[in-house]
Design an enzyme around this catalytic site. Sequence first.
Site, PDB file in Angstrom:
ATOM      1  CG  ASN A 344      -0.399  -2.198  -4.965  1.00  0.00           C
ATOM      2  OD1 ASN A 344       0.713  -2.325  -5.467  1.00  0.00           O
ATOM      3  ND2 ASN A 344      -0.858  -1.032  -4.555  1.00  0.00           N
ATOM      4  CG  HIS A 375      -3.378   4.264  -1.168  1.00  0.00           C
ATOM      5  ND1 HIS A 375      -2.979   3.273  -0.296  1.00  0.00           N
ATOM      6  CD2 HIS A 375      -3.544   3.650  -2.369  1.00  0.00           C
ATOM      7  CE1 HIS A 375      -2.917   2.121  -0.943  1.00  0.00           C
ATOM      8  NE2 HIS A 375      -3.254   2.314  -2.197  1.00  0.00           N
TER       9      HIS A 375
END
Length: 504
Positions: A344, A375
């Site tokens: 990521n 998140h």
Amino acid sequence: MADDGAPSTACTGSSLLQPLSELTDLPLDQVNFVACQLCALISAFWFRLFLHPSKTSPVIRHAVATLLGLYFAMFCFGWYALHFLVQSGLAYGIMILTGVEHMHKYCLVVALTYLSLCQITRVYVFDYGMYTADFTGPMMVITQKITSLAFEIHDGELTVGEMVLTLYLFRRMPSLLEYFSYNCNFMGILAGPTCSYNDYIGFIEGDPQCHRDSKDERKSSSKLRQSEPSPNMEVVHKVTTSFFCLLVFLSVCKVFPVERNIDDDFIANTPFYAQVVYLYLSMLTTRPKYYFVWTLADAINNAAGFGFNGYDSDGSARWDLISNLRILKIEFATSFKVFLDNWNIQTAHWLKRVCYERCPYHPTAATFILSAMWHGAYPGYYLTFLTGIVITLAARAVRHNVRPYFLHSSTHKLVYDVITWAATQIAICYTVIPFVLLSVGPSMKFYSSWYFSLHIGCILVAFLLPVKQRNLPLKDQQKSTVQESLQRHLEATDRTCSQKEKTT
């Protein structure tokens, strides 16, 4: 016919592909997501060939990219896609109404708060525990873009002594069309990745300044490349890789279910070494779905002509400007840091820009906490990132104190790499399993079956092994940021002038 007690998999998007969903036995929202990404891939080729900057104006390119993006969002998420516009609109209003000095802070708070409210509503009101293509996924990327733009505008006016330098990042505020195009374009609205606003505008306008050739790359290039490189082979490679990863995921994900790690019979009757091996295999088989999504998203951007990052020393084109992962470096990582640096990637860059480089105290802990908030609202996310803080500090201490003793010979270095690879993989699996299990109960059950061994060991290592602090005072950080930004500005100016001289 689904069982009455089965969890709901209702999709708020289009039901046009319902027959395909039933045929493949996959949730409709996931089928819609893959179908839209494939349509985006085809649209990207069309966008590059027929709406090239040399053939049409930036306004047309912005408008088409935005309208296609909103259509794909509506197809996947229905009216929930309006959240993308509301969140972006709120942040744009803040940018207009507040000054440059504080806009980055306000945009971060508002965008993150809006995202968190949507995530909390989805988790605790609608479908807790459903692993589906939910609408908050694209909002996570939009949050990154909103805050990145605000920070870039803020950093575009920096003070050196008593002189204010407006760097090459921005000469003006983006128009509303440019802003929504950046946040909601069809190439990245469903799966990202995030990117610099400056890079995106350069892509839309066909600005060669955004092709970031370094000095060494410019010296190694003996002739001016009159035509931009074709991304076709890179797109084919990435699309092939992404669907191979999807095939691997669909083939093996059910063979090694993660939930077995907390099964009472498995814990009671399986030797510990076998539990460690199974933990590695079960977590290994969860990663290909991320590889599929991110690699396909990268291919879509490349197909549109976005992502060119200069040339290698051998003259081959690089299309990794906004790549989000490096699969081989992830699977063969020999340290916690190497794994995180290649996983990521664009999110890691965002966290570094908006938090790590600006936090004067405990930047590692602050960055992990911000990552957990970004998140989502599942408790397992917080357990993962809190554990990540401890393991990061311990891994840093081990690398600083132990690694130098193994660098005297290639044999010792190989032994060190093998040991650290195994340790890194176990540490990653141990850290990430709450991220997959989501809830506190199952996560704590797993950790207790391991007697919290890595937590205790890493805390002891972090306290016992010294690590030299390399954090600069806040003023020095700001001065360093100014110098780096000014250097980038001067290099960009040199590139522009050099190209103009060669073309005249």
